[in-house]
Design an enzyme around this catalytic site. Structure first.
Site, PDB file in Angstrom:
ATOM      1  N   LYS A 184       8.159 -11.558  11.651  1.00  0.00           N
ATOM      2  CA  LYS A 184       6.815 -11.297  12.195  1.00  0.00           C
ATOM      3  C   LYS A 184       6.856 -11.155  13.717  1.00  0.00           C
ATOM      4  CE  LYS A 184       4.314 -11.255   8.407  1.00  0.00           C
ATOM      5  NZ  LYS A 184       3.983  -9.946   7.813  1.00  0.00           N
ATOM      6  N   TYR A 186       8.612 -21.391   7.007  1.00  0.00           N
ATOM      7  CA  TYR A 186       8.310 -19.953   7.190  1.00  0.00           C
ATOM      8  C   TYR A 186       9.564 -19.214   7.666  1.00  0.00           C
ATOM      9  CZ  TYR A 186       5.192 -15.937   7.822  1.00  0.00           C
ATOM     10  OH  TYR A 186       4.582 -14.704   7.727  1.00  0.00           O
ATOM     11  N   VAL A 205       9.304   0.920   0.804  1.00  0.00           N
ATOM     12  CA  VAL A 205       9.410   1.171   2.248  1.00  0.00           C
ATOM     13  C   VAL A 205      10.828   0.997   2.803  1.00  0.00           C
ATOM     14  CG1 VAL A 205       6.979   0.685   2.747  1.00  0.00           C
ATOM     15  CG2 VAL A 205       8.654  -1.187   2.841  1.00  0.00           C
ATOM     16  N   ILE A 212      -3.439 -17.531   3.261  1.00  0.00           N
ATOM     17  CA  ILE A 212      -4.275 -17.190   2.105  1.00  0.00           C
ATOM     18  C   ILE A 212      -3.376 -17.207   0.871  1.00  0.00           C
ATOM     19  CG2 ILE A 212      -5.696 -15.395   1.027  1.00  0.00           C
ATOM     20  CD1 ILE A 212      -6.326 -14.294   3.795  1.00  0.00           C
TER      21      ILE A 212
HETATM   22  O1  0WD Z   1      -1.073 -16.266   3.865  1.00  0.00           O
HETATM   23  C1  0WD Z   1      -0.879 -15.080   3.682  1.00  0.00           C
HETATM   24  N1  0WD Z   1      -0.918 -14.571   2.481  1.00  0.00           N
HETATM   25  C2  0WD Z   1      -0.617 -14.209   4.868  1.00  0.00           C
HETATM   26  C3  0WD Z   1      -0.046 -12.977   4.693  1.00  0.00           C
HETATM   27  C4  0WD Z   1      -0.959 -14.716   6.206  1.00  0.00           C
HETATM   28  C5  0WD Z   1      -0.705 -13.786   7.269  1.00  0.00           C
HETATM   29  C6  0WD Z   1      -0.116 -12.573   7.049  1.00  0.00           C
HETATM   30  N2  0WD Z   1       0.218 -12.185   5.777  1.00  0.00           N
HETATM   31  C7  0WD Z   1       0.830 -10.896   5.600  1.00  0.00           C
HETATM   32  C8  0WD Z   1       2.078 -10.835   4.771  1.00  0.00           C
HETATM   33  O2  0WD Z   1       3.209 -11.293   5.478  1.00  0.00           O
HETATM   34  C9  0WD Z   1       2.145  -9.348   4.485  1.00  0.00           C
HETATM   35  O3  0WD Z   1       2.619  -8.647   5.628  1.00  0.00           O
HETATM   36  O4  0WD Z   1      -0.051 -10.025   4.955  1.00  0.00           O
HETATM   37  C10 0WD Z   1       0.676  -9.008   4.295  1.00  0.00           C
HETATM   38  C11 0WD Z   1       0.220  -8.925   2.844  1.00  0.00           C
HETATM   39  O5  0WD Z   1       0.584 -10.091   2.177  1.00  0.00           O
HETATM   40  P1  0WD Z   1      -0.194 -10.725   0.922  1.00  0.00           P
HETATM   41  O6  0WD Z   1      -1.442  -9.990   0.685  1.00  0.00           O
HETATM   42  O7  0WD Z   1      -0.209 -12.177   1.160  1.00  0.00           O
HETATM   43  O8  0WD Z   1       0.852 -10.522  -0.254  1.00  0.00           O
HETATM   44  P2  0WD Z   1       0.973  -9.648  -1.608  1.00  0.00           P
HETATM   45  O9  0WD Z   1      -0.327  -9.557  -2.297  1.00  0.00           O
HETATM   46  O10 0WD Z   1       2.123 -10.226  -2.363  1.00  0.00           O
HETATM   47  O11 0WD Z   1       1.377  -8.226  -1.044  1.00  0.00           O
HETATM   48  C12 0WD Z   1       2.592  -8.002  -0.407  1.00  0.00           C
HETATM   49  C13 0WD Z   1       3.161  -6.763  -1.011  1.00  0.00           C
HETATM   50  C14 0WD Z   1       4.043  -6.840  -2.253  1.00  0.00           C
HETATM   51  O12 0WD Z   1       3.636  -7.364  -3.355  1.00  0.00           O
HETATM   52  P3  0WD Z   1       4.790  -8.042  -4.354  1.00  0.00           P
HETATM   53  O13 0WD Z   1       4.354  -7.688  -5.723  1.00  0.00           O
HETATM   54  O14 0WD Z   1       6.145  -7.471  -4.006  1.00  0.00           O
HETATM   55  O15 0WD Z   1       4.711  -9.521  -4.031  1.00  0.00           O
HETATM   56  O16 0WD Z   1       4.104  -6.129  -0.186  1.00  0.00           O
HETATM   57  C15 0WD Z   1       4.598  -5.072  -0.963  1.00  0.00           C
HETATM   58  C16 0WD Z   1       4.312  -5.375  -2.402  1.00  0.00           C
HETATM   59  O17 0WD Z   1       3.195  -4.679  -2.879  1.00  0.00           O
HETATM   60  N3  0WD Z   1       6.028  -4.860  -0.827  1.00  0.00           N
HETATM   61  C17 0WD Z   1       6.547  -3.638  -0.682  1.00  0.00           C
HETATM   62  N4  0WD Z   1       5.953  -2.425  -0.590  1.00  0.00           N
HETATM   63  C18 0WD Z   1       6.749  -1.362  -0.461  1.00  0.00           C
HETATM   64  N5  0WD Z   1       8.091  -1.448  -0.405  1.00  0.00           N
HETATM   65  C19 0WD Z   1       7.931  -3.808  -0.632  1.00  0.00           C
HETATM   66  C20 0WD Z   1       8.717  -2.650  -0.491  1.00  0.00           C
HETATM   67  N6  0WD Z   1      10.045  -2.702  -0.427  1.00  0.00           N
HETATM   68  N7  0WD Z   1       8.201  -5.141  -0.768  1.00  0.00           N
HETATM   69  C21 0WD Z   1       7.033  -5.761  -0.878  1.00  0.00           C
END
Ligand code: 0WD
Length: 253
Positions: A161, A154, A64, A190
């Protein structure tokens, strides 16, 4: 079936623990057609099987931070589907060094990187997909309470955010003209790949169990169910909002 035949493009599935995975599985159960976008080849190996499991129509690569990737991704989706109904932005990133210690030490590069991947990407995806979004379409992004209150460690992500949430409001004003809605889900903590980068994350989880009205941490499925509300006609009158899925933690003084 809340989403029968609706076409949902989902960004941010890294593995089965991803919040986006919880959203995708709930949407599948409600009859949506799915497509997943992944950042790069390293992640593709992990999401190929998830695509099969959830019967995704196709997968598309998109970092992205790259305008070229975003344009190519939109072209690919247009070629496959012609139009879309639902866009899920579940993407964030910050350097591990910026997720501990004092916020004041954040470098310019680290600050801009977090803003670019975690907030600007929502603007660029909305711009790229607006022309093929159907009337009644729904966009959603994932945010966290650290945007409004100081959560230890954070840091730079809290500021990203805050930007993301403001982007949701400004984008809502633009997209509303076309009958497209955009909202954010503010999820409680989470355990995922992304959150494992936050120093002291276990303490945050523990605090929720102690202090949140529901005395438990939320799951990917809790967030997924709220995503069904935002994606479907059930939320037809709601746009520009931040909806909490946090066991009620944000209301506590
Ligand atoms: O506690 C939590 N886990 C919370 C997460 C609480 C509240 C919100 N969030 C948010 C996060 O900030 C994020 O916006 O939810 C969203 C998803 O997060 P997640 O499910 O906790 O994290 P994860 O499973 O790691 O997915 C995030 C993904 C990345 O995975 P990697 O392998 O990079 O850790 O974001 C993607 C990637 O799949 N990502 C990108 N996608 C496209 N282009 C890029 C990029 N440059 N960088 C990261």
């Amino acid at each position: 079936m809340l989403l029968q035949g609706k076409k949902a493009l989902i960004f941010g599935i890294a593995n089965e623990r991803s919040i986006a995975y919880g959203i995708a599985s709930q949407m599948k159960q409600q009859g949506a057609r799915l497509a997943f976008s992944y950042a790069g080849e390293a992640i593709k190996k992990r999401i190929d099987p998830i695509g099969e499991e959830l019967g995704a129509d196709f997968l598309v690569q998109c970092d992205v931070t790259s305008d070229e990737d975003v344009t190519r991704c939109a072209d690919t989706v247009r070629d496959h589907w012609g139009d879309i109904d639902i866009l899920v932005h579940s993407v964030a990133f910050a350097n591990r060094d910026d997720l501990k210690g004092r916020f004041i030490d954040t470098s310019r590069d680290g600050f801009l990187l977090a803003q670019n991947i975690s907030a600007y990407s929502l603007v660029s995806l909305c711009k790229a997909f607006e022309p093929m979004m159907n009337q009644g379409g729904s966009v959603m992004a994932m945010t966290y309470y650290g945007s409004e209150k100081v959560i230890t460690n954070y840091n730079v992500m809290g500021v990203a955010k805050a930007t993301l949430e403001a982007c949701v409001r400004y984008l809502a004003a633009d997209l509303g003209e076309k009958g497209i809605r955009i909202n954010a889900l503010s999820a409680g903590p989470i355990k995922t790949l992304a959150s494992s980068g936050i120093s002291g994350f276990k303490t945050i989880l523990h605090t929720i169990e102690e202090r949140a009205p529901l005395h438990r941490n939320v799951t990917q499925n809790d967030v997924g169910k709220a995503a069904l509300y935002l994606a479907s006609d059930l939320s037809s009158g709601t746009t520009g909002e931040i909806i909490y899925v946090d066991s009620g933690y944000n209301i506590m003084g």
